[in-house]
Design a protein around this motif. Structure first.
Motif, mmCIF file in Angstrom:
data_model
loop_
_atom_site.group_PDB
_atom_site.id
_atom_site.type_symbol
_atom_site.label_atom_id
_atom_site.label_comp_id
_atom_site.label_asym_id
_atom_site.label_seq_id
_atom_site.Cartn_x
_atom_site.Cartn_y
_atom_site.Cartn_z
ATOM 1 N N ALA A 18 7.623 -11.630 -31.955
ATOM 2 C CA ALA A 18 8.495 -11.913 -30.812
ATOM 3 C C ALA A 18 9.473 -10.771 -30.557
ATOM 4 C CB ALA A 18 9.243 -13.223 -31.051
ATOM 5 N N HIS A 19 9.940 -10.121 -31.618
ATOM 6 C CA HIS A 19 10.860 -8.991 -31.440
ATOM 7 C C HIS A 19 10.189 -7.872 -30.659
ATOM 8 C CE1 HIS A 19 13.718 -5.794 -32.327
ATOM 9 N NE2 HIS A 19 12.717 -5.090 -32.843
ATOM 10 N N HIS A 20 8.951 -7.529 -31.048
ATOM 11 C CA HIS A 20 8.262 -6.445 -30.347
ATOM 12 C C HIS A 20 7.956 -6.831 -28.897
ATOM 13 C CE1 HIS A 20 7.852 -3.947 -33.891
ATOM 14 N NE2 HIS A 20 7.327 -4.964 -34.571
ATOM 15 N N MET A 21 7.563 -8.072 -28.688
ATOM 16 C CA MET A 21 7.284 -8.502 -27.319
ATOM 17 C C MET A 21 8.553 -8.480 -26.463
ATOM 18 S SD MET A 21 4.062 -8.967 -27.285
ATOM 19 C CE MET A 21 3.943 -9.702 -25.675
ATOM 20 N N SER A 22 9.682 -8.836 -27.051
ATOM 21 C CA SER A 22 10.950 -8.791 -26.307
ATOM 22 C C SER A 22 11.307 -7.363 -25.946
ATOM 23 C CB SER A 22 12.057 -9.431 -27.134
ATOM 24 O OG SER A 22 11.754 -10.784 -27.422
ATOM 25 N N VAL A 23 11.071 -6.437 -26.870
ATOM 26 C CA VAL A 23 11.356 -5.024 -26.578
ATOM 27 C C VAL A 23 10.482 -4.525 -25.435
ATOM 28 C CG1 VAL A 23 11.204 -2.689 -27.529
ATOM 29 C CG2 VAL A 23 12.196 -4.528 -28.895
ATOM 30 N N ILE A 24 9.190 -4.941 -25.468
ATOM 31 C CA ILE A 24 8.295 -4.522 -24.382
ATOM 32 C C ILE A 24 8.787 -5.072 -23.043
ATOM 33 C CG2 ILE A 24 5.957 -4.784 -23.476
ATOM 34 C CD1 ILE A 24 4.970 -4.808 -26.368
ATOM 35 N N THR A 25 9.223 -6.324 -23.046
ATOM 36 C CA THR A 25 9.697 -6.933 -21.809
ATOM 37 C C THR A 25 10.926 -6.207 -21.271
ATOM 38 O OG1 THR A 25 8.881 -9.068 -22.570
ATOM 39 C CG2 THR A 25 10.472 -9.084 -20.769
ATOM 40 N N SER B 33 4.327 -5.966 -13.759
ATOM 41 C CA SER B 33 3.194 -6.735 -14.301
ATOM 42 C C SER B 33 3.229 -6.759 -15.825
ATOM 43 C CB SER B 33 1.879 -6.124 -13.799
ATOM 44 O OG SER B 33 0.775 -6.793 -14.380
ATOM 45 N N ILE B 34 3.574 -5.629 -16.436
ATOM 46 C CA ILE B 34 3.672 -5.582 -17.903
ATOM 47 C C ILE B 34 4.753 -6.539 -18.388
ATOM 48 C CG2 ILE B 34 4.289 -4.113 -19.852
ATOM 49 C CD1 ILE B 34 2.982 -1.778 -18.354
ATOM 50 N N ALA B 35 5.920 -6.544 -17.728
ATOM 51 C CA ALA B 35 7.009 -7.435 -18.132
ATOM 52 C C ALA B 35 6.602 -8.900 -17.978
ATOM 53 C CB ALA B 35 8.260 -7.131 -17.308
ATOM 54 N N ARG C 229 6.395 -11.653 -20.975
ATOM 55 C CA ARG C 229 7.129 -12.922 -20.970
ATOM 56 C C ARG C 229 6.165 -14.109 -21.127
ATOM 57 N NH1 ARG C 229 10.592 -10.173 -17.304
ATOM 58 N NH2 ARG C 229 9.182 -10.667 -15.570
ATOM 59 N N GLU C 230 5.000 -14.031 -20.491
ATOM 60 C CA GLU C 230 4.020 -15.107 -20.642
ATOM 61 C C GLU C 230 3.527 -15.191 -22.084
ATOM 62 O OE1 GLU C 230 -0.258 -16.541 -18.732
ATOM 63 O OE2 GLU C 230 0.748 -14.721 -18.004
ATOM 64 N N SER C 231 3.339 -14.043 -22.717
ATOM 65 C CA SER C 231 2.908 -14.050 -24.124
ATOM 66 C C SER C 231 3.973 -14.654 -25.021
ATOM 67 C CB SER C 231 2.593 -12.618 -24.570
ATOM 68 O OG SER C 231 1.536 -12.070 -23.808
ATOM 69 N N LEU C 232 5.238 -14.357 -24.720
ATOM 70 C CA LEU C 232 6.312 -14.964 -25.502
ATOM 71 C C LEU C 232 6.317 -16.482 -25.350
ATOM 72 C CD1 LEU C 232 9.379 -12.569 -25.064
ATOM 73 C CD2 LEU C 232 8.251 -13.212 -27.196
ATOM 74 N N GLY C 233 6.093 -16.968 -24.121
ATOM 75 C CA GLY C 233 6.034 -18.413 -23.920
ATOM 76 C C GLY C 233 4.881 -19.048 -24.677
ATOM 77 N N GLU C 234 3.718 -18.397 -24.680
ATOM 78 C CA GLU C 234 2.575 -18.924 -25.422
ATOM 79 C C GLU C 234 2.863 -18.954 -26.919
ATOM 80 O OE1 GLU C 234 -0.118 -20.238 -24.319
ATOM 81 O OE2 GLU C 234 0.201 -19.859 -22.181
ATOM 82 N N MET C 235 3.542 -17.926 -27.408
ATOM 83 C CA MET C 235 3.874 -17.897 -28.833
ATOM 84 C C MET C 235 4.834 -19.017 -29.199
ATOM 85 S SD MET C 235 4.222 -13.913 -29.923
ATOM 86 C CE MET C 235 4.758 -14.484 -31.507
ATOM 87 N N ARG C 236 5.792 -19.311 -28.341
ATOM 88 C CA ARG C 236 6.723 -20.392 -28.628
ATOM 89 C C ARG C 236 5.992 -21.736 -28.654
ATOM 90 N NH1 ARG C 236 9.963 -17.320 -24.876
ATOM 91 N NH2 ARG C 236 11.603 -16.208 -25.999
ATOM 92 N N ARG C 237 5.047 -21.933 -27.708
ATOM 93 C CA ARG C 237 4.278 -23.174 -27.731
ATOM 94 C C ARG C 237 3.409 -23.266 -28.984
ATOM 95 N NH1 ARG C 237 4.329 -22.259 -22.076
ATOM 96 N NH2 ARG C 237 2.487 -20.921 -22.181
ATOM 97 N N LEU C 238 2.828 -22.144 -29.393
ATOM 98 C CA LEU C 238 2.036 -22.143 -30.622
ATOM 99 C C LEU C 238 2.905 -22.449 -31.828
ATOM 100 C CD1 LEU C 238 -0.570 -21.575 -32.201
ATOM 101 C CD2 LEU C 238 0.052 -19.147 -32.189
ATOM 102 N N LEU C 239 4.095 -21.903 -31.853
ATOM 103 C CA LEU C 239 4.988 -22.162 -32.973
ATOM 104 C C LEU C 239 5.385 -23.629 -33.031
ATOM 105 C CD1 LEU C 239 6.588 -20.896 -35.309
ATOM 106 C CD2 LEU C 239 8.496 -20.599 -33.727
#
Length: 459
Positions: A248-255, A278-280, A284-294
């Protein structure tokens, strides 16, 4: 045209009692005949699965002793007490006692030979004049040998088969009793079914107890495998929850970088700005999916850990806390470890933590040494403990099983290797090697700084 019809019985109703009894009797007779003609087990020797060789050989020794005893005794009794000619007595003695050699692996096939031979022997004795102390239709050696045969059948065959054998034995005794003359002593015709029933019950009880024990052992093996699989899945889930923060830290940095790129970089074209947007959005969508998976991985009723994940910078605190708990431990931590990925950083801390916990549980008071140093492009984590000096038993005789499983999964996640096992002189060793990121440039390493090549001899 009106027609009258008599009521027909319902298809679901029970059949007439007479037909039901006859069909049940025929079915039971077929099952008994099938049990008498088909062994219920392969021709494997009795006690073939015993752990020791003398236990596996014991059935053969017993049947050899029985055969060597009953052949001459039967022949001698038939010739001396019943007056049977020698040749005929020898043939009967061999036919009635030699099949006892098959009791260890084929008792039902032995019964196929012994039972007709015993009936033939009774008919032969019927043709001779009875003596004062003659026992008919089963002479004493024949009766005792037949009881050993029934015991072997009870130990190997099913209830249906032993019931059929007992019924055939009782029927044969009753038929011989009916054809005997009044001057015959036919007490053995009644004695054999009684003693045979006792022997068959004992053999069946022993067999069923053995089968129950075997099924219980199989169930315990299955339960142990399921427990190990459940432990593995639980540990993988825990590791996934911990690594969520790292990813999540790396994904937040990318966003953040993608969102701020149009403001940080001047002169971006419209297509480039759309690409960053589009990258951002994808991040953000990947972060949301990770939170749902968690939320799926987290157990019901548990809250997420809000504290930052530990790493190599907290190893000194961990060792100091272990020393305060009464475990003498020493830490050798290289000063310049270079760049360490977050996954390796977390895994190294957890491996040391689990190794120290295992020492506290299973070898309280044992001197423990920890080495963390770079080793040829890898991070070496080595934990070695000496034998426990305390005579007392370990604090925990059976742990949860998560320790070594968790270490192995964490090392496998990083692409490293793990080596664990007892030491020749006592104690235990845990050695993990996890890859470090390659240096960005050759200048990253100074020729003046010595390279650390640790090994198990360093501890």
């Amino acid at each position: 045209m009106a027609t009258s019809s008599s009521p027909s019985p319902s298809p679901a109703g029970p059949p007439p009692p007479a037909d039901g009894l006859l069909s049940a009797a025929r079915r039971n007779l077929r099952e008994l005949a099938h049990g008498l003609s088909h062994p219920s087990h392969p021709s494997t020797p009795l006690l073939a699965d015993a752990p020791k060789q003398w236990q596996r050989l014991l059935p053969y020794v017993v049947v050899l002793a029985l055969t060597a005893t009953f052949i001459p005794v039967t022949i001698n009794v038939l010739t001396s007490q019943y007056g049977v000619p020698g040749a005929l007595a020898g043939a009967l003695g061999v036919a009635q006692a030699a099949p006892l050699l098959m009791l260890a692996h084929r008792p039902l096939q032995a019964w196929w030979i012994v039972f007709p031979a015993d009936i033939a022997g009774a008919l032969v004795l019927l043709a001779h004049d009875p003596g004062r102390h003659d026992t008919w239709p089963w002479p004493p050696p024949t009766l005792v040998a037949y009881l050993f045969l029934l015991l072997a059948l009870g130990l190997r065959e099913t209830r249906r088969t032993v019931l059929a054998v007992w019924a055939a034995t009782a029927a044969a005794g009753a038929a011989l009793h009916l054809v005997a003359s009044s001057d015959r002593s036919t007490g053995s015709a009644l004695l054999l079914p009684i003693l045979g029933a006792v022997v068959l019950v004992i053999g069946g009880a022993v067999r069923e107890r053995g089968e129950a024990t075997r099924r219980l052992a199989e169930q315990e093996t299955i339960s142990e495998a399921e427990r190990a699989q459940r432990t593995l899945l639980e540990e993988r889930t825990r590791i996934a929850r911990e690594l969520h923060d790292v990813v999540a830290h790396h994904m937040s940095v990318i966003t953040v970088q993608a969102d701020s790129a149009p403001y940080r970089i001047s002169g971006l074209s419209e297509p480039a700005q759309e690409e960053f947007a589009s990258i951002a959005a994808a991040a953000r969508e990947s972060l949301g999916e990770m939170r749902r998976l968690l939320s799926v991985l987290r157990s019901d009723g548990t809250e997420g850990d809000r504290a930052p994940q530990p790493g190599l910078d907290r190893l000194q605190q961990l060792v100091e806390a272990t020393v305060r708990a009464g475990l003498p431990a020493e830490l050798a931590l290289a000063k310049d470890l270079g760049e360490v990925s977050p996954a390796v950083d977390l895994s190294a801390y957890r491996i040391v933590q689990e190794a120290l916990a295992n020492v506290v549980r299973h070898a309280p008071g044992a001197r423990t040494r920890i080495l963390v140093a770079p080793d040829d492009g890898h991070l070496l984590v080595l934990v070695v403990n000496e034998p426990s000096l305390r005579p007392a038993s370990p604090l925990e005789s059976a742990g949860t099983g998560h320790g070594l499983v968790g270490m192995r999964e964490r090392v496998r996640l990083t692409g490293g290797t793990l080596d664990t096992g007892p030491l020749p002189g006592g104690g235990f060793r845990v050695a993990a090697r996890m890859p470090l990121p390659p240096a960005h440039s050759p200048a990253g390493s100074s020729p003046d700084s010595p390279s650390v090549q640790p090994s198990s001899e360093d501890l």
